[in-house]
Structures are given as C-alpha cells and as structure tokens.
Design an enzyme around this catalytic site. Structure first.
Site, PDB file in Angstrom:
ATOM      1  N   GLN A 215       7.040  19.694 -41.044  1.00 59.06           N
ATOM      2  CA  GLN A 215       8.329  19.347 -40.446  1.00 59.06           C
ATOM      3  C   GLN A 215       9.037  20.575 -39.874  1.00 59.06           C
ATOM      4  O   GLN A 215      10.098  20.433 -39.283  1.00 59.06           O
ATOM      5  CB  GLN A 215       9.230  18.701 -41.501  1.00 59.06           C
ATOM      6  CG  GLN A 215       8.724  17.375 -42.022  1.00 59.06           C
ATOM      7  CD  GLN A 215       9.513  16.883 -43.226  1.00 59.06           C
ATOM      8  OE1 GLN A 215       8.947  16.626 -44.283  1.00 59.06           O
ATOM      9  NE2 GLN A 215      10.820  16.752 -43.089  1.00 59.06           N
ATOM     10  N   PHE A 246       8.961  13.077 -45.240  1.00 55.14           N
ATOM     11  CA  PHE A 246      10.047  12.765 -46.171  1.00 55.14           C
ATOM     12  C   PHE A 246      10.685  14.007 -46.790  1.00 55.14           C
ATOM     13  O   PHE A 246      11.349  13.921 -47.811  1.00 55.14           O
ATOM     14  CB  PHE A 246       9.569  11.820 -47.282  1.00 55.14           C
ATOM     15  CG  PHE A 246       8.876  10.593 -46.794  1.00 55.14           C
ATOM     16  CD1 PHE A 246       9.556   9.642 -46.048  1.00 55.14           C
ATOM     17  CD2 PHE A 246       7.536  10.380 -47.039  1.00 55.14           C
ATOM     18  CE1 PHE A 246       8.918   8.506 -45.576  1.00 55.14           C
ATOM     19  CE2 PHE A 246       6.880   9.252 -46.567  1.00 55.14           C
ATOM     20  CZ  PHE A 246       7.577   8.311 -45.829  1.00 55.14           C
ATOM     21  N   GLU A 250       8.705  20.081 -45.260  1.00 56.74           N
ATOM     22  CA  GLU A 250       9.695  20.964 -44.639  1.00 56.74           C
ATOM     23  C   GLU A 250       9.413  22.411 -45.003  1.00 56.74           C
ATOM     24  O   GLU A 250       9.208  23.253 -44.146  1.00 56.74           O
ATOM     25  CB  GLU A 250      11.115  20.581 -45.066  1.00 56.74           C
ATOM     26  CG  GLU A 250      12.162  21.498 -44.459  1.00 56.74           C
ATOM     27  CD  GLU A 250      13.582  21.077 -44.782  1.00 56.74           C
ATOM     28  OE1 GLU A 250      14.494  21.889 -44.540  1.00 56.74           O
ATOM     29  OE2 GLU A 250      13.787  19.951 -45.282  1.00 56.74           O
ATOM     30  N   ARG A 328      24.528  19.774 -51.366  1.00 63.03           N
ATOM     31  CA  ARG A 328      24.691  18.429 -50.806  1.00 63.03           C
ATOM     32  C   ARG A 328      24.969  17.414 -51.904  1.00 63.03           C
ATOM     33  O   ARG A 328      25.735  16.466 -51.709  1.00 63.03           O
ATOM     34  CB  ARG A 328      23.451  18.028 -49.995  1.00 63.03           C
ATOM     35  CG  ARG A 328      23.621  16.734 -49.211  1.00 63.03           C
ATOM     36  CD  ARG A 328      22.491  16.537 -48.217  1.00 63.03           C
ATOM     37  NE  ARG A 328      22.647  17.372 -47.047  1.00 63.03           N
ATOM     38  CZ  ARG A 328      23.150  16.942 -45.883  1.00 63.03           C
ATOM     39  NH1 ARG A 328      23.557  15.697 -45.758  1.00 63.03           N
ATOM     40  NH2 ARG A 328      23.221  17.750 -44.854  1.00 63.03           N
ATOM     41  N   ARG A 360      13.994  12.987 -48.671  1.00 65.35           N
ATOM     42  CA  ARG A 360      14.912  12.110 -47.946  1.00 65.35           C
ATOM     43  C   ARG A 360      16.252  11.919 -48.686  1.00 65.35           C
ATOM     44  O   ARG A 360      16.307  11.323 -49.757  1.00 65.35           O
ATOM     45  CB  ARG A 360      14.230  10.754 -47.767  1.00 65.35           C
ATOM     46  CG  ARG A 360      14.851   9.865 -46.716  1.00 65.35           C
ATOM     47  CD  ARG A 360      13.998   8.616 -46.574  1.00 65.35           C
ATOM     48  NE  ARG A 360      14.294   7.870 -45.359  1.00 65.35           N
ATOM     49  CZ  ARG A 360      13.548   6.861 -44.919  1.00 65.35           C
ATOM     50  NH1 ARG A 360      12.458   6.499 -45.581  1.00 65.35           N
ATOM     51  NH2 ARG A 360      13.878   6.221 -43.824  1.00 65.35           N
ATOM     52  N   PHE A 362      18.078  14.640 -49.592  1.00 67.81           N
ATOM     53  CA  PHE A 362      18.302  16.070 -49.810  1.00 67.81           C
ATOM     54  C   PHE A 362      19.436  16.339 -50.795  1.00 67.81           C
ATOM     55  O   PHE A 362      20.316  17.126 -50.543  1.00 67.81           O
ATOM     56  CB  PHE A 362      18.594  16.720 -48.456  1.00 67.81           C
ATOM     57  CG  PHE A 362      18.334  18.198 -48.418  1.00 67.81           C
ATOM     58  CD1 PHE A 362      17.050  18.690 -48.399  1.00 67.81           C
ATOM     59  CD2 PHE A 362      19.383  19.097 -48.398  1.00 67.81           C
ATOM     60  CE1 PHE A 362      16.810  20.068 -48.357  1.00 67.81           C
ATOM     61  CE2 PHE A 362      19.158  20.463 -48.361  1.00 67.81           C
ATOM     62  CZ  PHE A 362      17.870  20.950 -48.343  1.00 67.81           C
ATOM     63  N   ALA A 530      17.409  16.489 -42.638  1.00 68.22           N
ATOM     64  CA  ALA A 530      18.854  16.245 -42.722  1.00 68.22           C
ATOM     65  C   ALA A 530      19.316  15.172 -41.734  1.00 68.22           C
ATOM     66  O   ALA A 530      20.485  15.147 -41.338  1.00 68.22           O
ATOM     67  CB  ALA A 530      19.637  17.541 -42.502  1.00 68.22           C
ATOM     68  N   GLU A 735      18.180   9.377 -43.446  1.00 67.99           N
ATOM     69  CA  GLU A 735      18.484   9.542 -44.860  1.00 67.99           C
ATOM     70  C   GLU A 735      19.527   8.590 -45.429  1.00 67.99           C
ATOM     71  O   GLU A 735      19.369   8.117 -46.560  1.00 67.99           O
ATOM     72  CB  GLU A 735      18.929  10.987 -45.116  1.00 67.99           C
ATOM     73  CG  GLU A 735      17.835  11.996 -44.867  1.00 67.99           C
ATOM     74  CD  GLU A 735      18.319  13.421 -45.086  1.00 67.99           C
ATOM     75  OE1 GLU A 735      17.641  14.178 -45.779  1.00 67.99           O
ATOM     76  OE2 GLU A 735      19.398  13.755 -44.569  1.00 67.99           O
TER      77      GLU A 735
END
Length: 778
Positions: A215, A246, A250, A328, A360, A362, A530, A735
């Site tokens: 990703q 997902f 990343e 987050r 997903r 985060f 995100a 998300e």
C-alpha cells in the site's frame, strides 16, 4: 507546491456525469476470469531464485548465531543471509528505527525473521527455512506476552499519551451516578487473500526494480534504499494491484521487500519472496487489541458528564504505526457524542509478540467501540432504551455541544437526521416491542436488537501525509492514460480516479485507462490508507486533467468560433451551448492541439487544506471532515450453545455525493462483515508459556463466511453532498463503515441481557463460548 487548477464551472460538466454513476470495477472482469495479474502472476525471468525466512523459535532471548554452513549444505540452497549481510540500515520501522529487518543480537518474538534462505526453487527454500530451530543458537529470556503485563512493567514502544478537556476528576466526584469498569477487545488478522510478496529484479547500472504487494510504494523505495545504502533513485517500485491489504501492507510489506532486494543485489539474480500463509501469520502484525479501564459519571437521563479512561494497546515488539493508531483511538473515543469533561490516557504496551500495525480504521474502531460499550451499560443500569441514551448524548450545534475533546468543531453534523431516518425506516420501536414479546415466549432462542451511530474523521492525522500527485497523458487519438500515487487493493480506487478524469475532460469512461502505481512516475507518495485514496488522488488527477483542458479550451473555442464559456464537454464531444450542430470530437481537437504544439500531458497535485495538529497537546484540526453512519442489527442467540446468527442488519451510511454508488455500497457491505468478524469470531490466541501464535492458519482462525452474512442485509447511502470541498463533494468510504457492526456485538449483549440482566459487557470477540458464559446468571 503547484497551484491547483481552478474548479470547473458546474454548467460545463457532462449532463450525464461519469463521476457519480455506478460503474463496474475496472478490473472486475479480469478478477472473475483470472486474468488479473498480481505480483506472483508476473512471468519469472530465467534464473529467478526464491527466498524463505528462518524464524525465531523463542519469544525473547539472545541470538548467539546461525549455522550458515549447515544451511548451505541443504538441497538447492544458494545463499544464506543474516543481519550482518545488510550493507545499510537494518531497519524496516516506518517511524522509529526500532524494527530490524533480520534479528541482530536480540530475539523479540517467536516468528521473528532471523535469516533468509535463497534457493533454486520455492519448495527447497521453504524446506530449509522450516528447520530454523536446528540452525539458530539462542538463549531464552523471560517474555512479556500480554499488554496488561507490559503495562504493569512500564514497558512501552512510545511514551504514554494524554488527551484532556475540562476537569474530569471534579466532574466525576460530583456526578449523580458513577460507573467504574473494565473491558477488552482482541486484535484482528488482515487475512488478505494475496499474502505478502516481493519480486526483486536487478537492473543495469546498479539499479533495482521491485514488484511488491504494498500500500506504500514510496516507503518501500526508501527503506530498500536505506538497507542497501543507496540513493532512492536507484530503486523503482511497482504495484499494479493487491489481493487485499486492509492496512497490513502499509508498513509491514517492507521487511519482505528489503529481504528480496538484498538477495537480488547480492546475487545479481532475480529473487522472489512469497510467504506461506502460516509464516505470514507468524511474522506480521495485525489490528491492535486493546484493554480498557474506565470511570464515568452520568445523570438519571443517561447523559455523560465525565469520563476518565485508560486505553492500553498491545503494540508488539516495536513501534511500527502504534503511535498514530493510539492517537486516532483517543480522537475517536467520543464517537458521536459530546463529552464535557474527559481525561483519556493511551498506553502503547511493548510485548514479545508480532508488531501490530495498521488495520482498516487505524485505531478509530478501538476508540469508538469502548464508548458504545459504556453507553450501552449506562442505559441498562438506568433501565432505558440504549438508542434513546445514545441520541441524548449526540453532538449538537446548539449549546456549545459541537466541539470535540481535541478542539475540532463538528461541522455539517448529520447524526440526528441520519439516525432518525434509519430508526424510522427499519421500524426500530415496533421491532423492539416484538422482540420483547418473542423473548418472553421463547425459552431457548432469544433475540437482541441494537442501534449504533458513528462519526469518523477523514485525513491522515500526520498533516504532511495529506498530499498526492497524478500524471495524465492525452494521446493523439483522444485516449487518456492516468497514473497516480494511490494503490489498488480491490477497493476501486483506479475506477474512481478514471471517472474523475473522464468527467473533467468530458469523455466516456472507456477512453481513460489507469496504470500501475510506480515510484518512477509519481514520487514521494503517501500510503493508500486512512480512507484518503480517492480524496487525495482524485483531486490530484482532477487537477492534472483540468490543466490539460484549460490548454485545449482556447483552441476549441477558435475551431468552433464560440466563446470559451459557451463550451460543453461531454460524451467525447465539445459542443456549443444553444448550437446543436456545432460539435467537435475530442479526438479531432487533440490532433489539432498536437499540430499546434500544445502540451497534452500534465502533472497534478493536491494538499488537503486547513489541517493542523499539535501532537504534544493532542489538540488541533486533524480531520478535513467527518463521515457519519448508523446501523441497526438484530440477532438470534441459542442459549444452550451460545451460537448466534445475524437475522437482519439495516445500514444508512454517509458517503457524501457518491463517486460510484455501486462501489461504495460494496465497501460498506464488506466493512460491515469484516467488522462483524472482528467482534464475533476472529479470536487470536498465543501459547501462554512459549508465546507462539496458536491461531496461525484458516483452520484455527475463523474469518466470516457466506453463512455469517446477515440473512436480511439492507444497505443504503445517505446521499447528501459533503459540506467540505472534497472530490465532487464525495466522502471517504474505506474505513468508517467498519464501525457499523458495533450494532451486532451490542445486539448480542441485548439478547444476553434478556436472560441475565446483570451480565457484564461481552468481551470481544463475542464467540459462542463467551456468549454462553455470559448467559449464566451466576
């Protein structure tokens, strides 16, 4: 920074817009026919070697050495690489330099890569690596395997975080009612259908081409360059598509990219590293599990007055992305509700397990979920309908109830109208009465019903990541090629970006083609994460296409002998308003532009405006806008076994003015089922002594199947244009809908409460065993 292309006037857009209409995924037919090429489908060059990883046999200890000679003597083995073979930095950590590519001196978890075996074929490489325990000399040390143990020992990957507003201690002391509790939710394996894979090919002049299922191609480029002690321009990373990501691809694709690249460079041969599913589970991290401790104050109507909460995340052995995940989580604890006094404390616990990472949502789901559990418990203590208690606590524009604990105003608040519409459309009040009657008459089977809303912030909470680039080429036959910095993992990003370009140039969608993400075309990109993929890359592509159109407009006006503002671009034609016979095919216009040496390609750039964030005080405006949604779930529970079914799910979700309703509904459905799996069936277990992940294969880890889908699944889009200036006034959809199946967990709680009203909150995942235990009244 490039100055963005001014937005096109609304009257110049196509009367039958391409953007905003339901179109098939650009690779749908290829997926179904099997023609879609993933990294492992690329033809292997002659001489390709295969890598496999030898894994640590202990959870914590000292690495003494690796018996290279014995490994090299095994059939087909060409080379064995360890940390000492890495010429540059032995690190694949995305933020902190605390995550070694290959273990060096210390073993941190059972499954940590210690060496790489390079062999003539994949089976021989795997057979050699599988004997790692024979060839690794190590000394075991005590391990911390749970977040609570690490928290008690004060072991963290980053310092604790604190988010405060008002005076929570004083408000708690004066609250009419008070509840202290604790709860936990487990992690979740991404379970992408395509596992981690990288294919590295040496290039001329000491360069490297890396095909990687990732990703974040730019981060792979940078980390590979650092590992090889190279400049970034020597590494080219490509990704046409992923078979799911997902968040698991990343940052955590980096280890495999670096190992493949190192081996390819050392041996000057192409090297492929494709993980076996069990090894993928054992090596990679997943969604962070959280433990919670809360102290909340409320009144007789169920209104929250104060909350002090500890959020303890199991981060694993290294920081990875745990700091922004916790940030987050803290910023989503409020979910849909105004909280006058809060004191939130986030602890990122360091354990001797896999390093947990993006997934997903985060951290947002872990933050919002505990709020829903708390409100549900408050409603049951007061004997009130949990839906009513939720609505009483909603953010509202009046009375100053529209500012989050981190200081951002909740603008364009859709909570009340969206929730009211959903509750009416699904006949919530009538079904609540019907379920009470059913449960009174049914001694074994019990039903439960729950309503949960969501508010989810959209943007990276690291401000500088909110930027994107794109490149658009118009060819002399009128066809268009677009390349952007986002990656396609099945979510339809390429389709949406192509729709945006087609809309901007007034072309049919078939005239636009999106190509593989490539670091040699768009540099310094952010991860596709995100939920920002369409927002950022769509705007960048619109900017690029808009620049080309602005160059073409004077020529079109000259050829049609009409003012620029009278031109209409649609369906592959440029027309003049009020003159039906004055048309110019786009292809003809482009040919004339080429003859006149008008530039037919352009770059585009976009940076999300208005964001600011103080990561020390956790205050600012981290989100460009909020997405909203709500769900009502009805479940049936067998009180003799604890087994359950989702009978019906009603969903109303806010995607603004949808770029592609068909794709967006698919994203909502997929997120709902994925979140339902996290909260009901997907249980992670580690051996309490050895620290080995026991649920490391589909045989022991249960993701949802077709039989777990809601029997009656009703998904609708709210359809109100975004108040913020997003791409065509749409909203992100990747998300936020993962929070919708909170309603499933709390519907199970509702069914349990019909048998055992004093049952504590169900632990998640609420497996059949946990539901059965909760049904016992003592």
């Amino acid at each position: 920074m490039n100055k963005a292309c001014p937005p096109l006037a609304a009257e110049t857009l196509s009367p039958t817009p391409v953007a905003g209409s339901s179109r098939p995924h650009e690779s749908a037919a290829l997926h179904v026919s099997g023609e879609a090429r993933y990294t492992d489908d690329l033809p292997e060059l002659r001489g390709t070697l295969h890598a496999a990883l030898g894994l640590s046999p202990i959870a914590h200890g000292r690495l003494i050495g690796v018996d290279r000679a014995a490994l090299l003597a095994l059939p087909g083995v060409v080379a064995v690489l360890t940390a000492e073979d890495i010429p540059g930095e032995n690190n694949c950590g995305p933020l902190l330099h605390d995550d070694p590519i290959l273990a060096d001196g210390e073993l941190r978890y059972l499954g940590q890569p210690v060496f790489a075996v390079i062999a003539s074929d994949r089976d021989l490489a795997r057979r050699a690596a599988a004997q790692a325990a024979r060839f690794i000399q190590c000394e075991a040390r005590p391990a911390l395997l749970t977040a609570l143990d690490a928290h008690a020992a004060g072991q963290y990957v980053v310092p604790p975080m604190h988010l405060r507003r008002g005076d929570a201690a004083a408000a708690l002391a004066s609250a009419p009612r008070r509840w202290q509790g604790e709860w936990a939710v487990g992690g979740q394996e991404q379970f992408y259908l395509e596992g981690q894979i990288s294919y590295a090919l040496p290039q001329e002049d000491q360069g490297l081409l890396l095909h990687c299922s990732t990703q974040h191609p730019s981060e792979m480029q940078q980390l590979v360059a650092h590992a090889l002690s190279w400049e970034s321009h020597r590494v080219q990373v490509q990704c046409r598509r992923m078979g799911g990501g997902f968040g698991g691809k990343e940052s955590q694709s980096a280890l495999f990219a670096c190992v493949a690249a190192l081996a390819a460079h050392r041996l000057q041969r192409p090297v492929k590293l494709r993980l076996d599913r069990d090894d993928d589970f054992l090596i990679t991290g997943r969604r962070h599990g959280f433990d919670y401790r809360w102290d909340v104050g409320f009144d007789a109507d169920g209104r929250l007055l104060a909350a002090e909460v500890d959020l303890i995340a199991n981060c694993g052995h290294s920081a990875d992305l745990s700091a922004p995940v916790m940030t987050r989580a803290l910023c989503h604890f409020d979910n849909a509700y105004w909280l006058p006094h809060v004191a939130l404390h986030g602890f990122c616990a360091r354990t001797n397990t896999q390093s947990n990472t993006a997934f997903r949502g985060f951290g947002g789901p872990q933050g919002a979920l505990v709020m829903e559990v708390i409100l549900d418990g408050i409603a049951r203590q007061l004997g009130l309908d949990p839906a009513v208690v939720r609505q009483r606590n909603f953010y509202a524009d009046e009375g100053g109830r529209n500012v989050t604990p981190y200081g951002q105003v909740v603008e364009d608040n859709l909570l009340e109208p969206l929730s009211t519409q959903l509750l009416q459309d699904c006949d919530y009040a009538q079904r609540r009465a019907e379920i009470a009657d059913f449960n009174a008459r049914s001694p074994v089977l019990k039903r439960g019903l729950a309503f949960t809303p969501l508010k989810f912030g959209i943007s990276f909470n690291v401000v500088h990541l909110n930027q994107a680039g794109a490149l658009v080429h118009v060819y002399t036959d009128g066809s268009v090629l677009v390349n952007h910095g986002g990656t396609e993992m099945g979510q339809g990003l390429n389709t949406k970006v192509a729709q945006v370009v087609a809309q901007t140039l007034g072309l049919p969608l078939a005239a636009v083609r999106a190509t593989a993400t490539d670091t040699s075309k768009i540099a310094n990109t952010s991860a596709t994460a995100a939920s920002t993929g369409a927002d950022l890359n769509g705007k960048a592509a619109q900017d690029a296409a808009g620049r080309i159109r602005q160059r073409l407009e004077p020529l079109a006006a000259e050829l049609l002998q009409a003012p620029v503002d009278s031109l209409r671009w649609a369906e592959g034609q440029v027309r003049v308003a009020g003159r039906p016979d004055a048309t110019l095919p786009f292809g003809t216009l482009v040919q004339q532009a080429y003859l006149r040496r008008i530039q037919l390609w352009s770059e585009g750039f976009y940076a999300t405006p208005g964001l600011h964030w103080n990561r020390e005080t956790l205050q600012g405006r981290p989100f460009f806008y909020f997405a909203f949604g709500a769900a009502v779930a009805e479940v049936l529970v067998d009180t003799l076994t604890g087994e359950s079914r989702v009978l019906r799910a009603d969903v109303l979700h806010d995607v603004g003015q949808s770029l592609n309703p068909a794709l967006d509904i698919g994203q909502v459905e997929g997120a709902f089922v994925q979140g339902q799996g996290w909260l009901t069936t997907e249980e992670l277990r580690w051996h309490p002594q050895s620290g080995k992940l026991l649920t490391h294969a589909p045989s022991t880890y249960k993701i949802p199947t077709a039989n777990d889908m809601p029997l009656d699944f009703r998904v609708k889009l709210f359809g109100r244009p975004n108040g913020a200036d997003s791409i065509h006034r749409s909203k992100a959809v990747g998300e936020p809908p993962l929070l919708l199946p909170f309603a499933v967990l709390l519907a199970l709680q509702d069914a349990v409460a019909s048998v055992n009203p004093s049952a504590p909150p169900l632990q998640a995942p609420a497996t059949a065993e946990r539901v059965l235990r909760a049904l016992q009244p003592f």
